[in-house]
Motif scaffolding. Structure first.
Motif, PDB file in Angstrom:
ATOM      1  N   LYS A  20      50.179  35.533  35.452  1.00 12.13           N
ATOM      2  CA  LYS A  20      49.903  36.962  35.303  1.00 12.13           C
ATOM      3  C   LYS A  20      49.138  37.538  36.490  1.00 12.13           C
ATOM      4  O   LYS A  20      48.941  38.734  36.575  1.00 12.13           O
ATOM      5  CB  LYS A  20      49.111  37.212  34.016  1.00 12.13           C
ATOM      6  N   LEU A  21      48.689  36.655  37.403  1.00 13.45           N
ATOM      7  CA  LEU A  21      47.881  37.114  38.543  1.00 13.45           C
ATOM      8  C   LEU A  21      48.752  37.469  39.737  1.00 13.45           C
ATOM      9  O   LEU A  21      49.666  36.721  40.092  1.00 13.45           O
ATOM     10  CB  LEU A  21      46.903  36.019  38.982  1.00 13.45           C
ATOM     11  N   PRO A  22      48.461  38.593  40.381  1.00 13.08           N
ATOM     12  CA  PRO A  22      49.172  38.894  41.623  1.00 13.08           C
ATOM     13  C   PRO A  22      48.763  37.892  42.703  1.00 13.08           C
ATOM     14  O   PRO A  22      47.635  37.382  42.696  1.00 13.08           O
ATOM     15  CB  PRO A  22      48.709  40.307  41.980  1.00 13.08           C
ATOM     16  N   LEU A  23      49.661  37.607  43.606  1.00 14.89           N
ATOM     17  CA  LEU A  23      49.352  36.692  44.691  1.00 14.89           C
ATOM     18  C   LEU A  23      48.222  37.253  45.553  1.00 14.89           C
ATOM     19  O   LEU A  23      47.309  36.535  45.930  1.00 14.89           O
ATOM     20  CB  LEU A  23      50.603  36.448  45.545  1.00 14.89           C
ATOM     21  N   GLY A  37      43.146  38.280  41.596  1.00  7.34           N
ATOM     22  CA  GLY A  37      44.390  37.722  42.072  1.00  7.34           C
ATOM     23  C   GLY A  37      44.168  36.328  42.606  1.00  7.34           C
ATOM     24  O   GLY A  37      43.042  35.840  42.656  1.00  7.34           O
ATOM     25  N   VAL A  38      45.252  35.668  42.996  1.00  4.38           N
ATOM     26  CA  VAL A  38      45.105  34.354  43.602  1.00  4.38           C
ATOM     27  C   VAL A  38      44.263  34.517  44.875  1.00  4.38           C
ATOM     28  O   VAL A  38      43.293  33.810  45.081  1.00  4.38           O
ATOM     29  CB  VAL A  38      46.484  33.719  43.900  1.00  4.38           C
ATOM     30  N   GLY A  47      39.145  35.389  42.000  1.00  2.82           N
ATOM     31  CA  GLY A  47      40.408  34.736  42.280  1.00  2.82           C
ATOM     32  C   GLY A  47      40.226  33.307  42.728  1.00  2.82           C
ATOM     33  O   GLY A  47      39.106  32.817  42.852  1.00  2.82           O
ATOM     34  N   VAL A  48      41.339  32.645  42.970  1.00  2.00           N
ATOM     35  CA  VAL A  48      41.262  31.283  43.481  1.00  2.00           C
ATOM     36  C   VAL A  48      40.566  31.316  44.841  1.00  2.00           C
ATOM     37  O   VAL A  48      39.676  30.518  45.118  1.00  2.00           O
ATOM     38  CB  VAL A  48      42.673  30.653  43.584  1.00  2.00           C
TER      39      VAL A  48
END
Length: 181
Positions: A20-23, A37-38, A47-48
């Protein structure tokens, strides 16, 4: 006035998604919300990989950071590197963690100008059950006058004292407090 404020922000969310997360999510400027997001970049980024004034993520970089690897002015995480750092491995002006390295270091194994260790410490002023420093407060200690004058025998004596006091001490603790010698 509201028209000027709208120009002072930028928001972008990529169509590419992982779950579900945008890149990539970017939200910066006045009134911008949280970038999630990622790869997240924003005033507040989650995010990551997070980059922002306040960042939370696997790799967090910001003024205030929280993450597995956290870098910033104030950081907390497994590995934290900051002016004020808290983590399992903490490096900073003020560092608190299991392994602490800093101007003021507080941890189980500490290295710093002022090093306070639960088990071992090395520094200008070292406080621990086993310590090495110019000034020490310890049950067992090795003292030296100048950090540039530490010799191999003093390092060996310090390692021996650690092993005598804590025969089952995890070797990375010993390596951490003797890394600068």
């Amino acid at each position: 006035m509201p028209e000027i404020l709208k120009r002072l922000r930028f928001e972008y969310s990529s169509r590419a998604r992982i779950g579900k997360l945008p890149l990539l999510c970017v939200r910066v400027g006045i009134g911008a919300g949280t970038a999630k997001g990622v790869f997240a970049i924003g005033n507040v980024a989650v995010g990551v990989f997070a980059l922002g004034l306040v960042s939370v993520g696997g790799l967090a970089l910001g003024l205030v950071s929280l993450g597995l690897i956290a870098l910033g002015c104030a950081a907390a995480g497994f590995f934290a590197c900051a002016g004020i750092a808290v983590g399992v491995i903490a490096v900073g002006g003020v560092a608190a963690g299991i392994f602490a390295l800093g101007g003021f270091a507080l941890g189980a194994a500490s290295v710093g100008g002022v090093a306070i260790g639960g088990q071992a410490a090395f520094g200008g002023f070292a406080v621990a059950p086993v310590a090495m420093g110019i000034i020490t407060r310890a049950d067992a200690s090795v003292s030296f006058i100048d950090i540039g004058q530490i010799v191999t025998e003093q390092r060996a004596e310090f390692v021996t004292l650690i092993h005598e006091k804590y025969p089952n001490m995890w070797q990375p603790f010993v390596d951490w407090v003797t890394m600068l010698l």
